[in-house]
Design a protein around this motif. Sequence first.
Motif, PDB file in Angstrom:
ATOM      1  N   SER A  61      46.640  28.192  53.732  1.00 32.10           N
ATOM      2  CA  SER A  61      45.958  26.910  53.552  1.00 32.10           C
ATOM      3  C   SER A  61      44.605  26.854  54.255  1.00 32.10           C
ATOM      4  O   SER A  61      44.029  25.774  54.384  1.00 32.10           O
ATOM      5  CB  SER A  61      46.849  25.770  54.057  1.00 32.10           C
ATOM      6  N   THR A  62      44.098  27.998  54.684  1.00 35.83           N
ATOM      7  CA  THR A  62      42.783  28.010  55.317  1.00 35.83           C
ATOM      8  C   THR A  62      41.871  28.996  54.590  1.00 35.83           C
ATOM      9  O   THR A  62      42.347  29.940  53.944  1.00 35.83           O
ATOM     10  CB  THR A  62      42.866  28.425  56.801  1.00 35.83           C
ATOM     11  N   LEU A  63      40.595  28.775  54.724  1.00 42.90           N
ATOM     12  CA  LEU A  63      39.631  29.688  54.108  1.00 42.90           C
ATOM     13  C   LEU A  63      39.795  31.102  54.664  1.00 42.90           C
ATOM     14  O   LEU A  63      39.692  32.081  53.930  1.00 42.90           O
ATOM     15  CB  LEU A  63      38.206  29.188  54.319  1.00 42.90           C
ATOM     16  N   ARG A  64      40.041  31.211  55.957  1.00 39.50           N
ATOM     17  CA  ARG A  64      40.242  32.521  56.572  1.00 39.50           C
ATOM     18  C   ARG A  64      41.419  33.249  55.923  1.00 39.50           C
ATOM     19  O   ARG A  64      41.327  34.420  55.588  1.00 39.50           O
ATOM     20  CB  ARG A  64      40.470  32.390  58.073  1.00 39.50           C
ATOM     21  N   GLU A  65      42.532  32.536  55.740  1.00 40.48           N
ATOM     22  CA  GLU A  65      43.698  33.156  55.094  1.00 40.48           C
ATOM     23  C   GLU A  65      43.377  33.560  53.662  1.00 40.48           C
ATOM     24  O   GLU A  65      43.784  34.640  53.208  1.00 40.48           O
ATOM     25  CB  GLU A  65      44.884  32.193  55.116  1.00 40.48           C
ATOM     26  N   PHE A  66      42.670  32.707  52.953  1.00 40.17           N
ATOM     27  CA  PHE A  66      42.297  33.048  51.580  1.00 40.17           C
ATOM     28  C   PHE A  66      41.493  34.343  51.554  1.00 40.17           C
ATOM     29  O   PHE A  66      41.791  35.252  50.774  1.00 40.17           O
ATOM     30  CB  PHE A  66      41.483  31.925  50.932  1.00 40.17           C
ATOM     31  N   LEU A  67      40.479  34.435  52.399  1.00 41.62           N
ATOM     32  CA  LEU A  67      39.626  35.625  52.419  1.00 41.62           C
ATOM     33  C   LEU A  67      40.381  36.877  52.879  1.00 41.62           C
ATOM     34  O   LEU A  67      40.144  37.963  52.372  1.00 41.62           O
ATOM     35  CB  LEU A  67      38.404  35.387  53.304  1.00 41.62           C
ATOM     36  N   GLU A  68      41.281  36.724  53.828  1.00 37.98           N
ATOM     37  CA  GLU A  68      42.030  37.870  54.351  1.00 37.98           C
ATOM     38  C   GLU A  68      43.048  38.420  53.353  1.00 37.98           C
ATOM     39  O   GLU A  68      43.319  39.614  53.347  1.00 37.98           O
ATOM     40  CB  GLU A  68      42.770  37.485  55.639  1.00 37.98           C
ATOM     41  N   HIS A  69      43.609  37.554  52.509  1.00 41.31           N
ATOM     42  CA  HIS A  69      44.738  37.963  51.678  1.00 41.31           C
ATOM     43  C   HIS A  69      44.447  38.035  50.181  1.00 41.31           C
ATOM     44  O   HIS A  69      45.273  38.548  49.421  1.00 41.31           O
ATOM     45  CB  HIS A  69      45.923  37.023  51.927  1.00 41.31           C
ATOM     46  N   ALA A  70      43.302  37.546  49.754  1.00 44.36           N
ATOM     47  CA  ALA A  70      42.974  37.559  48.321  1.00 44.36           C
ATOM     48  C   ALA A  70      42.563  38.955  47.867  1.00 44.36           C
ATOM     49  O   ALA A  70      41.970  39.716  48.623  1.00 44.36           O
ATOM     50  CB  ALA A  70      41.837  36.567  48.031  1.00 44.36           C
ATOM     51  N   SER A  71      42.885  39.275  46.644  1.00 48.67           N
ATOM     52  CA  SER A  71      42.362  40.506  46.053  1.00 48.67           C
ATOM     53  C   SER A  71      41.019  40.247  45.377  1.00 48.67           C
ATOM     54  O   SER A  71      40.254  41.179  45.163  1.00 48.67           O
ATOM     55  CB  SER A  71      43.357  41.142  45.084  1.00 48.67           C
ATOM     56  N   LEU A  72      40.729  38.986  45.060  1.00 49.84           N
ATOM     57  CA  LEU A  72      39.389  38.642  44.591  1.00 49.84           C
ATOM     58  C   LEU A  72      38.420  38.831  45.750  1.00 49.84           C
ATOM     59  O   LEU A  72      38.812  38.728  46.917  1.00 49.84           O
ATOM     60  CB  LEU A  72      39.320  37.187  44.126  1.00 49.84           C
ATOM     61  N   LYS A  73      37.174  39.052  45.434  1.00 51.18           N
ATOM     62  CA  LYS A  73      36.153  39.245  46.464  1.00 51.18           C
ATOM     63  C   LYS A  73      35.141  38.107  46.417  1.00 51.18           C
ATOM     64  O   LYS A  73      34.728  37.667  45.334  1.00 51.18           O
ATOM     65  CB  LYS A  73      35.428  40.586  46.271  1.00 51.18           C
ATOM     66  N   GLU A  74      34.747  37.677  47.592  1.00 53.59           N
ATOM     67  CA  GLU A  74      33.711  36.661  47.720  1.00 53.59           C
ATOM     68  C   GLU A  74      32.369  37.272  47.312  1.00 53.59           C
ATOM     69  O   GLU A  74      32.109  38.441  47.592  1.00 53.59           O
ATOM     70  CB  GLU A  74      33.660  36.206  49.177  1.00 53.59           C
ATOM     71  N   GLN A  75      31.529  36.481  46.641  1.00 53.80           N
ATOM     72  CA  GLN A  75      30.219  36.962  46.212  1.00 53.80           C
ATOM     73  C   GLN A  75      29.154  35.913  46.522  1.00 53.80           C
ATOM     74  O   GLN A  75      28.993  34.958  45.771  1.00 53.80           O
ATOM     75  CB  GLN A  75      30.225  37.241  44.703  1.00 53.80           C
ATOM     76  N   PRO A  76      28.436  36.079  47.632  1.00 51.05           N
ATOM     77  CA  PRO A  76      27.341  35.137  47.895  1.00 51.05           C
ATOM     78  C   PRO A  76      26.331  35.160  46.743  1.00 51.05           C
ATOM     79  O   PRO A  76      26.078  36.206  46.151  1.00 51.05           O
ATOM     80  CB  PRO A  76      26.717  35.671  49.180  1.00 51.05           C
ATOM     81  N   TYR A  77      25.800  33.999  46.429  1.00 47.98           N
ATOM     82  CA  TYR A  77      24.838  33.903  45.328  1.00 47.98           C
ATOM     83  C   TYR A  77      23.448  34.193  45.871  1.00 47.98           C
ATOM     84  O   TYR A  77      22.750  33.303  46.335  1.00 47.98           O
ATOM     85  CB  TYR A  77      24.899  32.520  44.668  1.00 47.98           C
ATOM     86  N   ILE A  78      23.064  35.463  45.823  1.00 42.58           N
ATOM     87  CA  ILE A  78      21.763  35.902  46.333  1.00 42.58           C
ATOM     88  C   ILE A  78      20.793  36.145  45.185  1.00 42.58           C
ATOM     89  O   ILE A  78      19.668  35.673  45.196  1.00 42.58           O
ATOM     90  CB  ILE A  78      21.916  37.173  47.197  1.00 42.58           C
TER      91      ILE A  78
END
Length: 148
Positions: A61-78
């Motif tokens: 239920s936290t952003l940290r948990e989402f990022l640590e456990h997701a197989s999707l990857k975060e992509q900053p919009y650069i």
Amino acid sequence: MNKQVANYGLFYTKLHQLHWYVKGANFFTLHVKFEELYNQTTEILDELAERLLQINGRPYSTLREFLEHASLKEQPYINPLSEKEMVQTAVDDLVLLRDELEEGIVISDREGDAVTNDTLIAIKNKLDKTIWFYTAFLGKDPVPQKNN
């Protein structure tokens, strides 16, 4: 299932990024479609988390948990993406989400958890239809199932 909670939590944020940054001739269409998709994602995230709670799980239920456990990857919009690149990004994530549901479907079937199994199959059906819509927008055929 908790991995999927993490994936959907991250996907929700990624869809907002696409919704906010879309530009071009299809702006009005895609702005609305990305909003519809993140609303659908919210519903699925809620279904998964609530089912986990029903079977005595503890959904991330936290952003940290989402990022640590997701197989999707975060992509900053650069770097700006074209409309088609944005839609393809959403399709790529949807395909990964759909294909990973198969593991949960197999496990819940093996464990005799018919409710979780039905829930995951229903979600997979929604994703199949969504993938079809977005690939049609790109002028492509739907992405085949991983096991086909």
